[in-house]
Design a protein around this motif. Structure first.
Motif, PDB file in Angstrom:
ATOM      1  N   HIS A 135       0.744   4.006  -2.887  1.00 60.63           N
ATOM      2  CA  HIS A 135       0.462   5.415  -2.634  1.00 60.63           C
ATOM      3  C   HIS A 135       1.670   6.293  -2.909  1.00 60.63           C
ATOM      4  O   HIS A 135       1.249   7.354  -3.619  1.00 60.63           O
ATOM      5  N   LEU A 150       0.904  17.163  -1.051  1.00 63.85           N
ATOM      6  CA  LEU A 150       0.547  15.712  -0.654  1.00 63.85           C
ATOM      7  C   LEU A 150       1.853  14.872  -0.190  1.00 63.85           C
ATOM      8  O   LEU A 150       2.162  14.395   0.642  1.00 63.85           O
ATOM      9  N   GLN A 182      -3.186   2.452   3.340  1.00 63.05           N
ATOM     10  CA  GLN A 182      -2.409   3.052   4.522  1.00 63.05           C
ATOM     11  C   GLN A 182      -3.222   3.439   5.536  1.00 63.05           C
ATOM     12  O   GLN A 182      -2.809   3.165   6.750  1.00 63.05           O
ATOM     13  N   THR A 197      -6.325  15.983  -0.996  1.00 63.06           N
ATOM     14  CA  THR A 197      -6.269  14.928  -1.975  1.00 63.06           C
ATOM     15  C   THR A 197      -7.427  15.222  -2.614  1.00 63.06           C
ATOM     16  O   THR A 197      -7.739  15.025  -4.073  1.00 63.06           O
ATOM     17  N   SER A 247      -4.250  13.335   8.842  1.00 69.74           N
ATOM     18  CA  SER A 247      -4.861  12.473   7.796  1.00 69.74           C
ATOM     19  C   SER A 247      -5.985  13.217   7.236  1.00 69.74           C
ATOM     20  O   SER A 247      -6.701  13.239   6.195  1.00 69.74           O
ATOM     21  N   SER A 300      -3.616   4.864  -0.628  1.00 75.29           N
ATOM     22  CA  SER A 300      -4.002   5.767   0.455  1.00 75.29           C
ATOM     23  C   SER A 300      -4.910   4.854   1.690  1.00 75.29           C
ATOM     24  O   SER A 300      -4.824   5.017   2.756  1.00 75.29           O
ATOM     25  N   SER A 318       2.607  13.727   3.367  1.00 78.80           N
ATOM     26  CA  SER A 318       3.334  12.337   3.215  1.00 78.80           C
ATOM     27  C   SER A 318       4.485  12.097   4.023  1.00 78.80           C
ATOM     28  O   SER A 318       4.826  11.113   4.919  1.00 78.80           O
ATOM     29  N   SER A 334       0.973  -1.274   0.008  1.00 73.91           N
ATOM     30  CA  SER A 334       0.020  -0.075   0.062  1.00 73.91           C
ATOM     31  C   SER A 334       0.933   1.421   0.051  1.00 73.91           C
ATOM     32  O   SER A 334       0.452   2.301  -0.760  1.00 73.91           O
ATOM     33  N   ARG A 335       1.948   1.357   0.713  1.00 72.29           N
ATOM     34  CA  ARG A 335       2.919   2.445   0.705  1.00 72.29           C
ATOM     35  C   ARG A 335       3.456   2.572  -0.838  1.00 72.29           C
ATOM     36  O   ARG A 335       3.668   3.699  -1.252  1.00 72.29           O
ATOM     37  N   LYS A 368      -4.625  15.748   4.855  1.00 72.48           N
ATOM     38  CA  LYS A 368      -4.345  15.197   3.625  1.00 72.48           C
ATOM     39  C   LYS A 368      -5.465  14.688   2.840  1.00 72.48           C
ATOM     40  O   LYS A 368      -5.368  14.668   1.435  1.00 72.48           O
ATOM     41  N   THR A 369      -6.610  14.270   3.265  1.00 73.09           N
ATOM     42  CA  THR A 369      -7.806  13.811   2.633  1.00 73.09           C
ATOM     43  C   THR A 369      -8.298  15.199   2.143  1.00 73.09           C
ATOM     44  O   THR A 369      -8.762  14.890   0.728  1.00 73.09           O
ATOM     45  N   HIS A 377      -2.537   5.365  -6.240  1.00 72.34           N
ATOM     46  CA  HIS A 377      -2.289   6.441  -5.158  1.00 72.34           C
ATOM     47  C   HIS A 377      -3.428   6.084  -4.173  1.00 72.34           C
ATOM     48  O   HIS A 377      -3.466   6.168  -3.033  1.00 72.34           O
TER      49      HIS A 377
END
Length: 181
Positions: free
Chosen positions: A11, A158, A69, A94, A87, A66, A162, A7-8, A90-91, A62
């Motif tokens: 992302h 972003l 993550q 995004t 988070s 995400s 991150s 997942s990383r 970041k959301t 991504h």
């Protein structure tokens, strides 16, 4: 802490392609298309049309990464001070980047003559209309002129968030953040 390598990677690779591709096209493709003479619009459209499916895959990777993550870090999200607020920010960023990208693509379809790659609007570069450019296309190009920089700014933000999130995962930060909550 469990490993979330897949997942990383999704992302990070997706985000880096989204950021890097849009920045490269803004810096290089749009300006270079201006050297194509009467085919400036055609060249810019061809380049962006080739980038669009790659960008879609990058964004998808991504987003999948995400979500992975978030799932992998749900304990930290609930228990470590500062992780939930990071988070949330970041959301929001995004969502703004997704919205700007989607709107940019809808403008690209207008500049492209409705899609299909046949458009060759009169242009000085990928985002600079001439006096002969049709009004609807010129308006779309002018908006794209700003968006070509807004999208890399948002996706670059972003990348920075991150990096901050990665620093929050240091053992010393986890211990501090959990002991405070």
């Amino acid at each position: 802490m469990a490993r979330n390598t897949l997942s990383r990677a999704l992302h990070d690779l997706g985000l880096s392609a989204w950021f890097g591709g849009t920045l490269a096209n803004a810096v290089a493709l749009n300006a270079a298309a201006g050297e194509a003479g009467k085919d400036t619009g055609k060249v810019a459209n061809a380049g962006w049309n080739r980038w669009t499916p790659v960008n879609a895959v990058a964004i998808g990777a991504h987003l999948v990464g995400s979500v992975g993550q978030l799932i992998g870090n749900r304990g930290r999200l609930a228990n470590q001070e500062g992780v939930a607020s990071m988070s949330a920010v970041k959301t929001l960023v995004t969502a703004a980047a997704l919205g700007a990208t989607a709107y940019s693509r809808s403008l690209g379809v207008i500049v492209n003559g409705g899609g299909g790659g046949a458009g060759n609007p009169s242009a000085r570069s990928g985002t600079k209309p001439t006096k002969r450019t049709k009004a609807e296309i010129a308006a779309a190009q002018e908006q794209l002129d700003a968006l070509q920089w807004i999208i890399p700014a948002l996706t670059g933000t972003l990348v920075a968030i991150s990096s901050y999130a990665g620093e929050q995962q240091r053992a010393s930060e986890v211990i501090k953040g959990v002991s405070r909550s």
